[in-house]
Write a protein that holds these residues in place. Structure first.
Motif, mmCIF file in Angstrom:
data_model
loop_
_atom_site.group_PDB
_atom_site.id
_atom_site.type_symbol
_atom_site.label_atom_id
_atom_site.label_comp_id
_atom_site.label_asym_id
_atom_site.label_seq_id
_atom_site.Cartn_x
_atom_site.Cartn_y
_atom_site.Cartn_z
ATOM 1 N N ASP A 137 -96.638 59.598 79.270
ATOM 2 C CA ASP A 137 -97.175 58.323 78.788
ATOM 3 C C ASP A 137 -96.096 57.488 78.105
ATOM 4 O OD1 ASP A 137 -99.633 59.054 79.738
ATOM 5 O OD2 ASP A 137 -100.426 59.696 77.791
ATOM 6 N N ALA A 138 -95.218 58.140 77.330
ATOM 7 C CA ALA A 138 -94.181 57.414 76.586
ATOM 8 C C ALA A 138 -93.185 56.761 77.538
ATOM 9 C CB ALA A 138 -93.463 58.358 75.627
ATOM 10 N N ILE A 139 -92.768 57.484 78.576
ATOM 11 C CA ILE A 139 -91.832 56.916 79.549
ATOM 12 C C ILE A 139 -92.496 55.787 80.326
ATOM 13 C CG2 ILE A 139 -90.505 57.389 81.646
ATOM 14 C CD1 ILE A 139 -89.894 60.144 80.562
ATOM 15 N N ALA A 140 -93.771 55.987 80.714
ATOM 16 C CA ALA A 140 -94.493 54.941 81.445
ATOM 17 C C ALA A 140 -94.631 53.680 80.606
ATOM 18 C CB ALA A 140 -95.864 55.460 81.865
ATOM 19 N N GLU A 141 -94.912 53.851 79.325
ATOM 20 C CA GLU A 141 -95.070 52.706 78.429
ATOM 21 C C GLU A 141 -93.760 51.929 78.305
ATOM 22 O OE1 GLU A 141 -95.688 52.011 73.660
ATOM 23 O OE2 GLU A 141 -96.825 53.620 74.611
ATOM 24 N N ARG A 142 -92.665 52.652 78.197
ATOM 25 C CA ARG A 142 -91.351 52.015 78.028
ATOM 26 C C ARG A 142 -90.876 51.317 79.293
ATOM 27 N NH1 ARG A 142 -88.570 51.038 73.198
ATOM 28 N NH2 ARG A 142 -89.602 52.322 71.643
ATOM 29 N N THR A 143 -91.252 51.841 80.454
ATOM 30 C CA THR A 143 -90.742 51.302 81.716
ATOM 31 C C THR A 143 -91.767 50.448 82.449
ATOM 32 O OG1 THR A 143 -91.455 53.278 82.943
ATOM 33 C CG2 THR A 143 -89.216 53.282 82.024
ATOM 34 N N GLY A 144 -92.898 50.188 81.815
ATOM 35 C CA GLY A 144 -93.937 49.424 82.490
ATOM 36 C C GLY A 144 -94.615 50.206 83.597
ATOM 37 N N GLY A 145 -94.509 51.520 83.526
ATOM 38 C CA GLY A 145 -95.173 52.376 84.503
ATOM 39 C C GLY A 145 -94.367 52.634 85.756
ATOM 40 N N HIS A 146 -93.112 52.167 85.794
ATOM 41 C CA HIS A 146 -92.309 52.302 87.019
ATOM 42 C C HIS A 146 -90.982 52.992 86.711
ATOM 43 C CE1 HIS A 146 -95.194 49.585 88.845
ATOM 44 N NE2 HIS A 146 -94.963 48.717 87.877
ATOM 45 N N THR A 147 -90.818 54.222 87.182
ATOM 46 C CA THR A 147 -89.544 54.913 87.003
ATOM 47 C C THR A 147 -88.667 54.805 88.254
ATOM 48 O OG1 THR A 147 -90.507 57.013 87.725
ATOM 49 C CG2 THR A 147 -90.489 56.563 85.355
ATOM 50 N N LYS A 148 -89.233 54.282 89.355
ATOM 51 C CA LYS A 148 -88.442 54.145 90.576
ATOM 52 C C LYS A 148 -87.160 53.353 90.306
ATOM 53 C CE LYS A 148 -90.492 52.781 94.397
ATOM 54 N NZ LYS A 148 -91.075 51.872 95.422
ATOM 55 N N TYR A 149 -87.302 52.290 89.510
ATOM 56 C CA TYR A 149 -86.151 51.431 89.220
ATOM 57 C C TYR A 149 -85.706 51.529 87.758
ATOM 58 C CZ TYR A 149 -87.289 49.488 93.780
ATOM 59 O OH TYR A 149 -87.536 49.345 95.125
ATOM 60 N N ILE A 150 -85.905 52.692 87.166
ATOM 61 C CA ILE A 150 -85.461 52.879 85.779
ATOM 62 C C ILE A 150 -83.947 52.726 85.682
ATOM 63 C CG2 ILE A 150 -85.156 55.403 85.925
ATOM 64 C CD1 ILE A 150 -86.352 55.555 83.084
ATOM 65 N N ASN A 151 -83.241 52.994 86.759
ATOM 66 C CA ASN A 151 -81.783 52.823 86.782
ATOM 67 C C ASN A 151 -81.372 51.386 86.482
ATOM 68 O OD1 ASN A 151 -83.064 52.324 89.447
ATOM 69 N ND2 ASN A 151 -80.991 51.669 90.021
ATOM 70 N N GLN A 152 -82.232 50.431 86.842
ATOM 71 C CA GLN A 152 -81.899 49.019 86.678
ATOM 72 C C GLN A 152 -82.038 48.544 85.235
ATOM 73 O OE1 GLN A 152 -84.142 46.725 89.538
ATOM 74 N NE2 GLN A 152 -83.242 47.785 91.302
ATOM 75 N N ARG A 153 -82.580 49.399 84.351
ATOM 76 C CA ARG A 153 -82.709 49.029 82.938
ATOM 77 C C ARG A 153 -81.396 49.205 82.175
ATOM 78 N NH1 ARG A 153 -87.810 48.151 81.372
ATOM 79 N NH2 ARG A 153 -87.232 48.460 79.198
ATOM 80 N N ASP A 154 -80.450 49.853 82.780
ATOM 81 C CA ASP A 154 -79.109 50.006 82.203
ATOM 82 C C ASP A 154 -78.376 48.668 82.307
ATOM 83 O OD1 ASP A 154 -76.517 50.671 81.527
ATOM 84 O OD2 ASP A 154 -76.227 52.091 83.174
ATOM 85 N N CYS A 155 -77.821 48.200 81.192
ATOM 86 C CA CYS A 155 -77.132 46.903 81.198
ATOM 87 C C CYS A 155 -75.901 46.912 82.104
ATOM 88 C CB CYS A 155 -76.746 46.496 79.775
ATOM 89 S SG CYS A 155 -75.568 47.616 78.973
ATOM 90 N N ASN A 156 -75.427 48.115 82.492
ATOM 91 C CA ASN A 156 -74.269 48.213 83.387
ATOM 92 C C ASN A 156 -74.666 48.176 84.860
ATOM 93 O OD1 ASN A 156 -72.277 48.606 81.295
ATOM 94 N ND2 ASN A 156 -73.128 50.653 81.015
ATOM 95 N N TYR A 157 -75.972 48.216 85.132
ATOM 96 C CA TYR A 157 -76.401 48.321 86.530
ATOM 97 C C TYR A 157 -76.033 47.090 87.346
ATOM 98 C CZ TYR A 157 -79.268 47.970 90.663
ATOM 99 O OH TYR A 157 -79.665 47.775 91.963
ATOM 100 N N VAL A 158 -76.381 45.910 86.870
ATOM 101 C CA VAL A 158 -76.191 44.707 87.682
ATOM 102 C C VAL A 158 -74.711 44.463 88.005
ATOM 103 C CG1 VAL A 158 -76.527 42.220 87.817
ATOM 104 C CG2 VAL A 158 -78.337 43.661 86.904
ATOM 105 N N PRO A 159 -73.791 44.519 87.017
ATOM 106 C CA PRO A 159 -72.370 44.370 87.383
ATOM 107 C C PRO A 159 -71.895 45.434 88.375
ATOM 108 C CG PRO A 159 -72.658 44.094 85.023
ATOM 109 C CD PRO A 159 -73.976 44.583 85.562
#
Length: 337
Positions: A137-159
């Motif tokens: 529940d805690a991970i879902a709450e933090r990620t909006g329920g989506h872990t598929k793209y949790i990698n994109q929450r890293d500020c280094n991902y887009v560069p």
């Protein structure tokens, strides 16, 4: 994936390193304890009463799991700290007959650690089950329920994704200009890149992460994995160019295969590839409950810093990042290179 916390130190540590989940667990369990110096502490006697076990049982686990429990907060109070703690508890503490010189205490984190390994207590068993639900529940709450793209929450991902996109073009151009083979070569050598970096073909990767046909594997990869792929793509493109110009013709498949095989043992690339394997294998198991069996030897517990990176206040969805003018400035610098 079924998780048995009593037998998996890695699964235990993945939970104990997640401070966002620990906050929710502390709130839901309400075990009591005493706050001292910013920590919720429990004496051995309190845990005897909470778990319905004997003092000797706690001592048994302190001996069998000593390093783990101490790393997660079990400590012994002495001197000033003991006096201050006793004052908070009205002096109502004992430690197996030792009243005033030393007192073993468990932080909340160490208490959860004990509950995860304790097989003699029905309450500990119930706590383990509740912990797993709260972590999800805690991970879902933090990620909006989506872990598929949790990698994109890293500020280094887009560069990193933008950089890899550019090197990908360099690599495919090299295949076009220097390899004498049909258009199917792009798929073949993309899979070779993946196999060198993380030992899986694209289809295997998609199955492990349960991606659909329309999902792009690279959009789910961590920044470190993208950097490893970009480094390999850039190096291979340069090697193909050099070899082709030396021969004065396009290369055969056998010749390009030889270049790829040599890259697998490249000492310059080894550290970045090893790091990418550890990051991908460990994070996918910890965040996505996905096990890369070919990388199982690289799985480690997810460090606390990674929970901050992907779940903390500094992490943002891709949409939020793309609206940040600072990130747009980074894009401009990369584009102008």
């Amino acid at each position: 994936m079924t998780k048995d916390l009593t037998s998996s130190p890695l699964e235990r540590q993945n939970i104990l390193n997640n401070r966002y989940a620990l906050e929710k667990i502390e709130e839901h369990l309400g075990l009591g304890g005493t706050y001292y110096d910013g920590e919720l502490l429990f004496t051995k006697q309190q845990l005897v009463e909470i778990f319905g076990i004997s003092e000797s049982t706690i001592e048994k686990y302190l001996a069998s799991h000593s390093d783990e429990l101490r790393a997660n907060g079990y400590t012994v109070l002495r001197g000033r700290k003991l006096r201050e703690f006793k004052a908070l508890t009205d002096g109502n503490v004992t430690d197996y007959g030792t009243k005033t010189t030393v007192l073993g205490v468990f932080t909340f984190r160490a208490t959860l650690n004990l509950a995860m390994v304790l097989v003699e207590s029905d309450l500990a068993r119930a706590i383990r089950s509740r912990i797993l639900d709260i972590v999800i529940d805690a991970i879902a709450e933090r990620t909006g329920g989506h872990t598929k793209y949790i990698n994109q929450r890293d500020c280094n991902y887009v560069p990193a994704a933008y950089q890899e996109f550019n090197y990908r073009k360099t690599f495919t151009d090299a295949l076009d200009h220097y390899l004498d083979l049909g258009n199917f070569k792009y798929g073949i050598y993309t899979n070779r890149i993946y196999q060198i970096v993380f030992r899986e073909q694209a289809q295997e990767y998609k199955q492990i992460l349960n991606l659909s046909k329309k999902d792009s594997p690279r959009e789910t990869m961590y920044a470190e994995v993208l950097k490893a792929i970009a480094s390999l793509e850039n190096g291979l493109a340069a090697e193909m160019k050099t070899a082709s110009e030396k021969q004065g013709r396009k290369l055969t498949k056998v010749e390009v295969d030889t270049i790829f095989s040599a890259s697998e043992d490249n000492p310059y690339l080894k550290p970045i590839i090893e790091d990418a394997r550890v990051k991908m294998a460990s994070r996918d198991l910890g965040f996505r409950d996905a096990l890369h069996q070919k990388l199982e030897a690289y799985v480690q517990s997810v460090p606390e810093s990674d929970f901050d990176k992907f779940l903390g206040e500094a992490s943002h969805s891709l949409e939020e990042q793309l609206a940040d003018p600072t990130l747009l400035a980074v894009f401009k610098r990369l584009k102008d290179r």
